[in-house]
Design a protein around this motif. Structure first.
Motif, PDB file in Angstrom:
ATOM      1  N   LEU A 191       8.312 -11.698 -25.019  1.00 45.04           N
ATOM      2  CA  LEU A 191       7.497 -10.801 -24.204  1.00 45.04           C
ATOM      3  C   LEU A 191       8.357 -10.053 -23.199  1.00 45.04           C
ATOM      4  CD1 LEU A 191       4.491 -13.189 -23.450  1.00 45.04           C
ATOM      5  CD2 LEU A 191       4.592 -11.392 -25.183  1.00 45.04           C
ATOM      6  N   GLY A 192       7.968  -8.817 -22.933  1.00 46.39           N
ATOM      7  CA  GLY A 192       8.652  -8.030 -21.916  1.00 46.39           C
ATOM      8  C   GLY A 192       7.765  -7.857 -20.691  1.00 46.39           C
ATOM      9  N   LEU A 193       8.385  -7.517 -19.578  1.00 45.96           N
ATOM     10  CA  LEU A 193       7.639  -7.313 -18.335  1.00 45.96           C
ATOM     11  C   LEU A 193       8.263  -6.160 -17.568  1.00 45.96           C
ATOM     12  CD1 LEU A 193       5.332  -8.419 -16.485  1.00 45.96           C
ATOM     13  CD2 LEU A 193       7.089  -9.754 -15.322  1.00 45.96           C
ATOM     14  N   ARG A 194       7.452  -5.145 -17.298  1.00 48.48           N
ATOM     15  CA  ARG A 194       7.898  -4.025 -16.458  1.00 48.48           C
ATOM     16  C   ARG A 194       7.087  -4.030 -15.168  1.00 48.48           C
ATOM     17  NH1 ARG A 194       6.595   0.676 -17.562  1.00 48.48           N
ATOM     18  NH2 ARG A 194       5.090   0.359 -19.244  1.00 48.48           N
ATOM     19  N   ALA A 195       7.699  -3.607 -14.087  1.00 46.14           N
ATOM     20  CA  ALA A 195       7.001  -3.559 -12.798  1.00 46.14           C
ATOM     21  C   ALA A 195       7.158  -2.190 -12.181  1.00 46.14           C
ATOM     22  CB  ALA A 195       7.539  -4.623 -11.855  1.00 46.14           C
ATOM     23  N   GLU A 196       6.112  -1.746 -11.500  1.00 46.44           N
ATOM     24  CA  GLU A 196       6.148  -0.515 -10.721  1.00 46.44           C
ATOM     25  C   GLU A 196       5.881  -0.877  -9.265  1.00 46.44           C
ATOM     26  OE1 GLU A 196       3.353   2.253 -12.235  1.00 46.44           O
ATOM     27  OE2 GLU A 196       4.415   2.550 -14.137  1.00 46.44           O
ATOM     28  N   ALA A 197       6.870  -0.606  -8.404  1.00 46.16           N
ATOM     29  CA  ALA A 197       6.744  -0.946  -6.987  1.00 46.16           C
ATOM     30  C   ALA A 197       7.507   0.083  -6.179  1.00 46.16           C
ATOM     31  CB  ALA A 197       7.289  -2.347  -6.730  1.00 46.16           C
ATOM     32  N   PRO A 198       7.138   0.264  -4.915  1.00 49.47           N
ATOM     33  CA  PRO A 198       7.782   1.311  -4.096  1.00 49.47           C
ATOM     34  C   PRO A 198       9.187   0.950  -3.629  1.00 49.47           C
ATOM     35  CG  PRO A 198       6.150   0.121  -2.823  1.00 49.47           C
ATOM     36  CD  PRO A 198       6.018  -0.365  -4.218  1.00 49.47           C
ATOM     37  N   GLY A 199       9.717  -0.216  -3.991  1.00 43.62           N
ATOM     38  CA  GLY A 199      11.062  -0.597  -3.544  1.00 43.62           C
ATOM     39  C   GLY A 199      11.056  -0.972  -2.075  1.00 43.62           C
ATOM     40  N   ASP A 200      12.079  -0.526  -1.319  1.00 44.01           N
ATOM     41  CA  ASP A 200      12.147  -0.827   0.108  1.00 44.01           C
ATOM     42  C   ASP A 200      11.070  -0.034   0.837  1.00 44.01           C
ATOM     43  OD1 ASP A 200      14.283  -2.389  -0.496  1.00 44.01           O
ATOM     44  OD2 ASP A 200      15.794  -0.935   0.122  1.00 44.01           O
ATOM     45  N   LEU A 201      10.373  -0.695   1.727  1.00 46.66           N
ATOM     46  CA  LEU A 201       9.236  -0.066   2.377  1.00 46.66           C
ATOM     47  C   LEU A 201       9.002  -0.689   3.732  1.00 46.66           C
ATOM     48  CD1 LEU A 201       6.992   2.046   1.601  1.00 46.66           C
ATOM     49  CD2 LEU A 201       5.581   0.091   0.957  1.00 46.66           C
TER      50      LEU A 201
END
Length: 819
Positions: free
Chosen positions: A724-734
């Motif tokens: 299984l693969g996992l991708r994430a979308e996040a704003p990084g440093d905030l």
């Protein structure tokens, strides 16, 4: 004379004294002073000579002496003590918790049964005694070493000489284990090219039976009979043989006795082969290997005691292959699957680690202090790749000591008068330690015990020098060493280099200045080095040499043959208990707990148990919790801290005596030590915490038995987890000003149905100052997950996203994929 054999004529006790035999064969007597005093009264000289062994005493005492005792109040006292034992056993007929099999390579029950080397064995003995007191449904499994552990002799130069003596089971509180027809129980153990037969002896410890395996049987060759001769005999081949006897032979013995424990507790990794035998049994029942492994793990518990990697037993793979050849087929796996259970990668190659095996075949594991739990999670982190260090499933239960074994009888009676009857029933309850009532009488008893210690030191030192052929003047000097009124510091433990017995001599000028100052202080040292620990032996010699070099033999004494008897004398009579390990290499330590019970104050590095016990008012700390990368810098810093606290705190406080003859400030610190250490670091508290783990193990074991199809499906589907693969979308440093952060994730690939109930996508948040949060993300359509997160308090945080797979029985996260 040509010896054809040996005979033991068992004593015919007078009718009025027959209860003595019942007492002699139950070690309950060893922690009940009224019982021990009955035996001592028969013949004090023989009692001491036989190290308090009542069976040997009854064999050797003159029958007329027993007849004399029958004409006194003695028979009535025997009957009263036997009635107390009967009442104790009756109260524990209804057992607490599941049936637990407790495995340990050594047991320190009493000095008369020398099948222990040190802290590990004494801890095991305390565990069994507390389990008896609490009425646990527990049996012990160990080995009867017919030459025991060595007696230590010291030359005038401090050279350690190991002396072994043959132990005769008929002269000990041991009974042969027999079947219902009265025949000796035998179990076979497959060794290369032969079967080794094992028998066992039972030692009764209160309400708990402990079965001690032996290979010293006529059915075996002389070489195989010697397998169980000596505790920790040198050589990898003997070690693997002994550990097969303990682990595999121990399980087979329990089965031969008709015992089917629900929980198996391994005290250190020596018994870890029991996991292999249990898997073999389950495969023989028809379970495939992965399911058999899970069923075995569910009801298994492992306690590790060693924070040093080199202290964990490992074996070369070829040696394991030779001794366990064919075992893997009977476990339903191949050589690679078998080796994977204990595999450890070392810089020089692959080895089989007994601790890794214990961890991979146990659902529960723990260290023996809070700090040791942290060290263990770091040490074994590599077995759970991907998990964060604090998630590694190794907890801790801090060790405790059996109150009644190590508390002096005079103090026990005095405490009972001051604290009241509740204390005798619940020593682990802080509310029962009403220490404020201890004053002049307590101090009077303490002074007497210090004087007893000085007398014992002089007697032992005299005998030590006499045996070494030293001059009459040296013998006379032995009769005058130490001052019964001076502050006395005890230091007694295994002579391993990390325990730093010579730390006091790091700066000789400071030490001499301290000893020549206005306050008298003296030191008593004792301890054995392992027979193969040459650096430890060299430390012992160095200590003796430095004491002589600086002319301190009247103020510093090194005693030989440290055992449980000498340990009790030292923890009873010292004023201060010194402990100087190199942090964080002391897993727990228990001698300081025993000392504290008797009103002795601890002076210790903040390591092991003392790191969580010390509160600034209940003893003294050496240095702080810093760990130096350079050992020399650490040693020097700790030595200076030791001199400072002795010179600036310990000595002035002890000698600030008022008109009553003692320091009220010192006594206040003793009160605080008793109040905080006495209940919290008791074996009753420790075993009570283990009981919760035993019950959890019982639940998991029953759950595993009821979900075998789930386990089988889970393991068949498990390899797909890593596809299984996992991708994430996040704003990084905030930088957040009250608003939440939005995080999304996507799982790529086909999720097997068997894994779906145990799969979770998590937002992982770690605060820089400490603290970890695992927030499940909400599943949407098409493998999408989302979460909105706002920190509950200001600070700096690191965050990430992972796919977590929880175990189907324990529901703990054990496998992860990070985005």
């Amino acid at each position: 004379m040509k010896v054809l054999g040996h005979l033991t004529a068992m004593p015919e006790l007078p009718e009025a004294l027959k209860g003595l035999r019942k007492l002699a064969y139950n070690l309950w007597w060893s922690w009940n002073p009224e019982a021990a005093e009955l035996f001592q009264e028969i013949n004090p000289q023989l009692w001491k000579r036989f190290r308090g062994n009542p069976v040997k005493l009854l064999l050797e005492v003159d029958p007329p002496r027993l007849e004399v005792l029958t004409a006194t109040s003695y028979p009535a006292r025997v009957q009263a003590v036997v009635a107390a034992l009967d009442s104790y056993l009756k109260d524990r007929e209804r057992k607490e918790g599941p049936l637990v099999a407790y495995f340990s390579a050594e047991y320190g029950f009493h000095s008369s049964l020398p099948i222990y080397s040190g802290g590990l064995g004494v801890l095991a003995g305390d565990h069994i005694k507390a389990a008896s007191d609490l009425g646990l449904n527990l049996v012990g499994v160990g080995i009867f070493y017919h030459e025991g552990y060595f007696h230590q002799r010291l030359s005038p130069e401090g050279v350690q000489v190991e002396v072994y003596e043959t132990l005769h089971p008929e002269e000990l509180p041991l009974l042969p284990v027999q079947d219902q027809e009265g025949h000796p129980v035998r179990v076979g153990l497959e060794f290369p090219g032969r079967t080794v037969w094992l028998g066992a002896y039972r030692v009764q410890v209160g309400a708990v039976p402990v079965y001690l395996l032996t290979a010293n049987l006529p059915e075996n060759t002389p070489e195989d009979r010697a397998i169980t001769a000596r505790l920790y005999a040198p050589g990898l081949e003997t070690r693997i043989q002994q550990e097969m006897v303990l682990g595999i032979g121990g399980v087979r013995l329990l089965r031969a006795l008709g015992l089917n424990p629900q929980v198996f507790h391994m005290n250190e990794g020596h018994s870890a082969f029991l996991g292999l035998e249990r898997i073999r049994e389950l495969v023989a029942e028809g379970h495939p290997f992965p399911v058999a492994l899970e069923l075995a793990k569910a009801g298994a518990l492992f306690t590790t005691h060693t924070p040093v990697p080199a202290g964990h037993d490992t074996f070369p793979l070829d040696l394991v292959g030779r001794y366990l050849h064919g075992f893997w087929e009977r476990m339903g796996t191949d050589w690679e699957g078998f080796v994977a259970l204990g595999l450890e990668e070392k810089p020089w190659g692959k080895v089989f680690s007994m601790s890794n095996l214990a961890l991979r075949t146990s659902a529960q594991a723990g260290g023996v202090s809070r700090l040791h739990g942290e060290v263990s999670r770091e040490m074994f982190h590599h077995l759970w790749p991907g998990l964060l260090r604090e998630e590694v499933p190794i907890g801790h239960i801090t060790n405790g000591v059996h109150t009644w074994t190590f508390l002096h009888p005079r103090l026990r009676r005095h405490y009972a008068e001051v604290f009241g009857p509740d204390w005798l029933r619940r020593p682990e309850d802080p509310a029962t330690w009403k220490v404020e009532g201890l004053g002049e009488e307590f101090w009077r008893i303490h002074r007497d015990l210090r004087a007893d210690l000085v007398r014992e030191v002089r007697l032992r030192l005299y005998e030590q020098r006499r045996r070494n052929g030293e001059s009459p003047s040296r013998l006379r000097q032995a009769e005058r060493v130490l001052d019964p009124e001076a502050l006395t510091v005890g230091f007694a433990r295994r002579f391993a280099t990390y325990k730093r017995a010579v730390l006091l001599f790091k700066d000789p000028e400071r030490l001499l200045k301290l000893l020549q100052g206005p306050y008298p202080v003296q030191f008593v040292f004792a301890g054995k080095a392992h027979p193969k620990d040459e650096p430890g032996k060299a430390y012992l010699q160095e200590l003796v040499a430095k004491i002589k070099e600086y002319g301190l033999e009247d103020r510093m004494v090194v005693l030989e043959d440290y055992d449980m008897y000498l340990a009790r004398v030292l923890v009873h009579g010292s004023d201060v208990w010194l402990n100087t390990p190199r942090r964080p290499m002391e897993a727990s330590g228990t001698s300081g707990m025993k000392a504290a019970l008797n009103g002795v104050l601890n002076l210790s590095v903040l390591d092991g148990w003392w790191a969580e016990a010390y509160n600034g008012k209940n003893g003294f700390a050496i240095g702080d919790d810093r760990v130096y990368e350079n050992e020399e810098a650490q040693d020097m810093a700790d030595a200076q801290a030791l001199y400072d606290v002795l010179e600036g705190e310990v000595l002035p406080l002890f000698y600030a005596k008022g008109p009553e003859g003692y320091s009220s400030g010192w006594l206040s610190m003793v009160h605080e030590s008793l109040r905080t250490v006495g209940p919290r670091f008791s074996a009753a508290r420790m075993v009570g915490e283990y009981l919760r783990l035993y019950r959890q193990g019982q639940v998991w074991a029953e759950s595993a038995r009821g979900h075998e199809r789930v386990l089988q499906a889970f393991h068949r589907a498990f390899p797909a987890f890593y596809t299984l693969g996992l991708r994430a979308e996040a704003p990084g440093d905030l930088t957040l000003n009250g608003e939440p952060v939005q995080v999304r994730a996507y799982v790529e690939g086909e999720i097997p149905e068997a894994l779906r109930p145990f799969l979770e996508v998590q937002l992982v948040v770690r605060r820089s100052g400490g603290g970890l949060e695992l927030i499940p993300m909400t599943q949407g359509e098409g493998g999408r997950y989302a979460v909105s997160y706002r920190p509950s308090r200001p600070g700096s945080y690191a965050y990430g996203v992972r796919l977590a797979l929880k175990h189907p029985i324990t529901h703990r996260v054990e496998w992860v994929r990070w985005a």
